[in-house]
Design a protein around this motif. Structure first.
Motif, PDB file in Angstrom:
ATOM      1  N   LEU A  17    -110.322 -61.433  27.442  1.00  0.00           N
ATOM      2  CA  LEU A  17    -109.168 -61.779  26.637  1.00  0.00           C
ATOM      3  C   LEU A  17    -109.625 -62.849  25.634  1.00  0.00           C
ATOM      4  O   LEU A  17    -108.695 -63.361  24.997  1.00  0.00           O
ATOM      5  N   TYR A  18    -110.870 -63.158  25.563  1.00  0.00           N
ATOM      6  CA  TYR A  18    -111.113 -64.405  24.637  1.00  0.00           C
ATOM      7  C   TYR A  18    -110.760 -64.112  23.070  1.00  0.00           C
ATOM      8  O   TYR A  18    -110.233 -65.078  22.732  1.00  0.00           O
ATOM      9  N   ASP A  19    -111.205 -62.901  22.675  1.00  0.00           N
ATOM     10  CA  ASP A  19    -111.147 -62.660  21.379  1.00  0.00           C
ATOM     11  C   ASP A  19    -109.513 -62.829  21.113  1.00  0.00           C
ATOM     12  O   ASP A  19    -108.978 -63.320  19.940  1.00  0.00           O
ATOM     13  N   ALA A  20    -108.621 -62.127  22.071  1.00  0.00           N
ATOM     14  CA  ALA A  20    -107.280 -61.886  21.715  1.00  0.00           C
ATOM     15  C   ALA A  20    -106.619 -63.189  21.839  1.00  0.00           C
ATOM     16  O   ALA A  20    -105.587 -63.694  20.990  1.00  0.00           O
ATOM     17  N   ALA A  21    -106.998 -64.188  22.777  1.00  0.00           N
ATOM     18  CA  ALA A  21    -106.497 -65.480  22.750  1.00  0.00           C
ATOM     19  C   ALA A  21    -106.885 -66.574  21.600  1.00  0.00           C
ATOM     20  O   ALA A  21    -106.332 -67.645  21.366  1.00  0.00           O
ATOM     21  N   LYS A  22    -107.902 -66.271  20.982  1.00  0.00           N
ATOM     22  CA  LYS A  22    -108.328 -67.061  19.825  1.00  0.00           C
ATOM     23  C   LYS A  22    -108.539 -68.488  20.281  1.00  0.00           C
ATOM     24  O   LYS A  22    -108.210 -69.463  19.532  1.00  0.00           O
ATOM     25  N   GLY A  23    -108.996 -68.716  21.604  1.00  0.00           N
ATOM     26  CA  GLY A  23    -109.399 -70.010  22.154  1.00  0.00           C
ATOM     27  C   GLY A  23    -108.271 -70.842  22.524  1.00  0.00           C
ATOM     28  O   GLY A  23    -108.260 -71.776  23.124  1.00  0.00           O
ATOM     29  N   ASP A  24    -107.225 -70.034  22.659  1.00  0.00           N
ATOM     30  CA  ASP A  24    -105.885 -70.900  23.193  1.00  0.00           C
ATOM     31  C   ASP A  24    -105.590 -70.136  24.626  1.00  0.00           C
ATOM     32  O   ASP A  24    -106.240 -69.355  25.077  1.00  0.00           O
ATOM     33  N   TYR A  25    -104.384 -70.400  25.167  1.00  0.00           N
ATOM     34  CA  TYR A  25    -104.066 -70.211  26.391  1.00  0.00           C
ATOM     35  C   TYR A  25    -103.631 -68.557  26.311  1.00  0.00           C
ATOM     36  O   TYR A  25    -103.418 -68.180  25.667  1.00  0.00           O
TER      37      TYR A  25
END
Length: 96
Positions: A17-25
């Motif tokens: 989920l890292y790319d989908a979250a773009k560094g956010d929660y």
């Protein structure tokens, strides 16, 4: 009744989920025009039993819409610790 929502934290670089979250929660990933968190809050808003929302694991700086009072609790570590912190916050609110 309280709704305790665990925010899932911020994904690490090896998380799918890292790319989908773009560094956010994780709960702020957008699905069909709304964040995952907003989908849950929209459902909670329809409940006639819930009087307060506890969100564990993220700050209150996010743009979310909820007609009920919301309390934010800092992340505690594991999922079990976060759930326990949410429960403890409900007890604290009830005894305030």
């Amino acid at each position: 009744m309280y709704a305790i929502i665990t925010a899932g934290g911020k994904p690490l670089k090896d998380d799918v989920l890292y790319d989908a979250a773009k560094g956010d929660y994780k709960v702020l990933i957008n699905i069909a025009g709304k964040t995952l968190l907003q989908w849950v809050l929209d459902a909670v808003n329809q409940s006639k039993s819930i009087k307060h929302v506890i969100i564990v694991g993220m700050s209150d700086t996010q743009d979310i819409n909820c007609k009920l009072p919301i309390t934010f609790v800092e992340p505690q570590g594991s999922l079990l610790e976060n759930i326990e912190a949410g429960i403890n916050k409900t007890l604290e609110i009830d005894h305030a």
